[in-house]
Motif scaffolding. Sequence first.
Motif, mmCIF file in Angstrom:
data_model
loop_
_atom_site.group_PDB
_atom_site.id
_atom_site.type_symbol
_atom_site.label_atom_id
_atom_site.label_comp_id
_atom_site.label_asym_id
_atom_site.label_seq_id
_atom_site.Cartn_x
_atom_site.Cartn_y
_atom_site.Cartn_z
ATOM 1 N N GLU A 1 -10.100 23.798 -33.577
ATOM 2 C CA GLU A 1 -10.989 24.355 -32.642
ATOM 3 C C GLU A 1 -10.634 24.039 -31.285
ATOM 4 O O GLU A 1 -10.977 24.642 -30.297
ATOM 5 C CB GLU A 1 -12.404 23.897 -32.908
ATOM 6 C CG GLU A 1 -13.666 24.059 -32.220
ATOM 7 C CD GLU A 1 -14.893 23.292 -32.424
ATOM 8 O OE1 GLU A 1 -15.868 23.441 -31.932
ATOM 9 O OE2 GLU A 1 -14.782 22.529 -33.522
ATOM 10 N N THR B 1 -16.443 33.205 -34.344
ATOM 11 C CA THR B 1 -16.491 33.373 -32.717
ATOM 12 C C THR B 1 -17.019 34.405 -32.278
ATOM 13 O O THR B 1 -16.941 35.556 -32.970
ATOM 14 C CB THR B 1 -14.938 33.250 -32.284
ATOM 15 O OG1 THR B 1 -14.366 32.102 -32.638
ATOM 16 C CG2 THR B 1 -14.900 33.311 -30.694
ATOM 17 N N THR C 1 -13.348 35.798 -37.549
ATOM 18 C CA THR C 1 -13.316 34.514 -38.282
ATOM 19 C C THR C 1 -11.685 34.599 -38.363
ATOM 20 O O THR C 1 -11.247 35.336 -37.869
ATOM 21 C CB THR C 1 -13.759 34.584 -39.606
ATOM 22 O OG1 THR C 1 -13.365 35.545 -40.517
ATOM 23 C CG2 THR C 1 -15.614 35.008 -39.552
ATOM 24 N N THR D 1 -18.513 29.844 -30.302
ATOM 25 C CA THR D 1 -18.233 29.298 -32.014
ATOM 26 C C THR D 1 -19.584 29.158 -32.564
ATOM 27 O O THR D 1 -20.197 28.388 -32.204
ATOM 28 C CB THR D 1 -17.245 28.380 -32.241
ATOM 29 O OG1 THR D 1 -15.850 28.578 -31.495
ATOM 30 C CG2 THR D 1 -17.086 27.995 -33.548
ATOM 31 N N GLU E 1 -17.538 29.340 -40.155
ATOM 32 C CA GLU E 1 -17.997 29.449 -38.637
ATOM 33 C C GLU E 1 -17.069 30.859 -38.265
ATOM 34 O O GLU E 1 -16.396 31.133 -38.752
ATOM 35 C CB GLU E 1 -17.524 28.409 -37.916
ATOM 36 C CG GLU E 1 -15.926 27.935 -37.882
ATOM 37 C CD GLU E 1 -15.613 26.593 -37.059
ATOM 38 O OE1 GLU E 1 -16.532 25.781 -36.968
ATOM 39 O OE2 GLU E 1 -14.526 26.490 -36.584
#
Length: 507
Positions: A403, A18, A41, A66, A16
Amino acid sequence: MSVEVRVPTLGESVTEATVATWFKKPGDTVAVDEMLCELETDKVTVEVPAPAAGTLSEIVAGEGETVGVDALLAMLAEAGSAGSETPTPRPSADKPVEEAKTDAGSAADVDVMVPTLGESVSEATVSTWFKKVGDTVAQDEMLCELETDKVSVEVPAPAAGTLTEILASEGDTVDASAKLGVISSGGAASASNAKSAQDGEYVAELAAKKSGKDVEDAPSAKKLMAEKGIDAGAVSGSGKDGRIMKEDVLKAMTAPKAAAAPAAAPRAASPAADADREERVKMTRLRQTIARRLKDSQNTAAMLTTYNEVDMTEVMALRNEYKDLFLKKHGVKLGFMSFFTKACIHALKEVPEVNAEIDGTDVVYKNYVHMGIAAGTPTGLVVPVIRDADQMSFADIEKAIAEKGAKARDGKLSMAEMQGGSFTISNGGVYGSLMSSPILNPPQSGILGMHKIQDRPMAINGQVVIRPMMYLALSYDHRIVDGKGAVTFLVRVKEALEDPRRLLMDL
């Protein structure tokens, strides 16, 4: 023909990223391979190029969101296709728009409404207006920020045009369906002006980027600097091309101050003499809610706290042995919170009343663990919830904590992410607390307080040795949890942490 812009491959073990910065806005014309946005990342920064030439018709993932690998970031209308015209702004569920019906080409007023605030939230306070009457705004540009009991909500412009009226001033309380202001889209002429303004802004942005400084700092950063009286020149920006982010302002606030001037001679002590040295600031809605809920908890629950201590030797050894492999495989650091979360889940299975709540004359037992992780933020204490933590691995728990913690610090937690917890862990040790009695988070019946790890002399097998020790505190509702259950719970947590193998064996 529409072309999808998706998250590229981020690298091995990175799942994942942002969205850090968008270089283009809806309606902008882009060339093939021109940079559209930048992703961050935990390891690298990734630039996302345009897969085709055309017009950026829609941004799906805004700055700060995200996104996973291959997630949809935006839509492009290819040059020369039927859909390449600039799309008409369309309302969404969280941006209600009411437009006055007008003839083609004439001016249209667009109402700026309060966006969806979340379940059970009926009102908000207007915190900051970033624009004033007469200002030209682009679609989706931040107009103002609202403050609710739990989170801050940014209100974007539903259309491009001129802000002609502000109906709710800073400090006003508005309900969930209130009108905040009015934007005049100005028909064809105003749309052309807005487009010209956007083009001008983009040219200015390019010029500023060449000079190494972004045009616009993050709205949350500007708000915090205004509240704290901090000059932007005193803050070093870490965003794209020096853009100041909220965390940059927080760092500047905690940086060592220059030596203060010699103190003035003390004045005669009197209330009148002290009045001009005091500052009266209205409590934020979040702080008011924290105060009310904590006092309600004390008044309602028969709260009692039991204490124990845990030898952290084995957990620290296990963490040190596997932290590098853990980071390499899972892309997240192995901390202590996952061990404590697993230990509490293990203990809750044996003492289910600590994971229950009172509803009238009924006791509601939860056959799941929605773990609340208390987090301190610049605006106050929040408790994001990790749902179904009992079904998660160590890596899943660490990722969820990272997160939620980042969202909490940035004020981006939604209401849904802070509701439904069945048990809470609070870590005062990060601030240096050696011992404390945590307050219950109603309607929960238990909360575990972690504290500072400190070397202390301990008697082990007849020998005095130095061990890393931590005091644990369990506050519980004595109406539903008896002393035996509370003590048993804390002993099981202690046993699981002092011998982590018990977690694997479910002992």
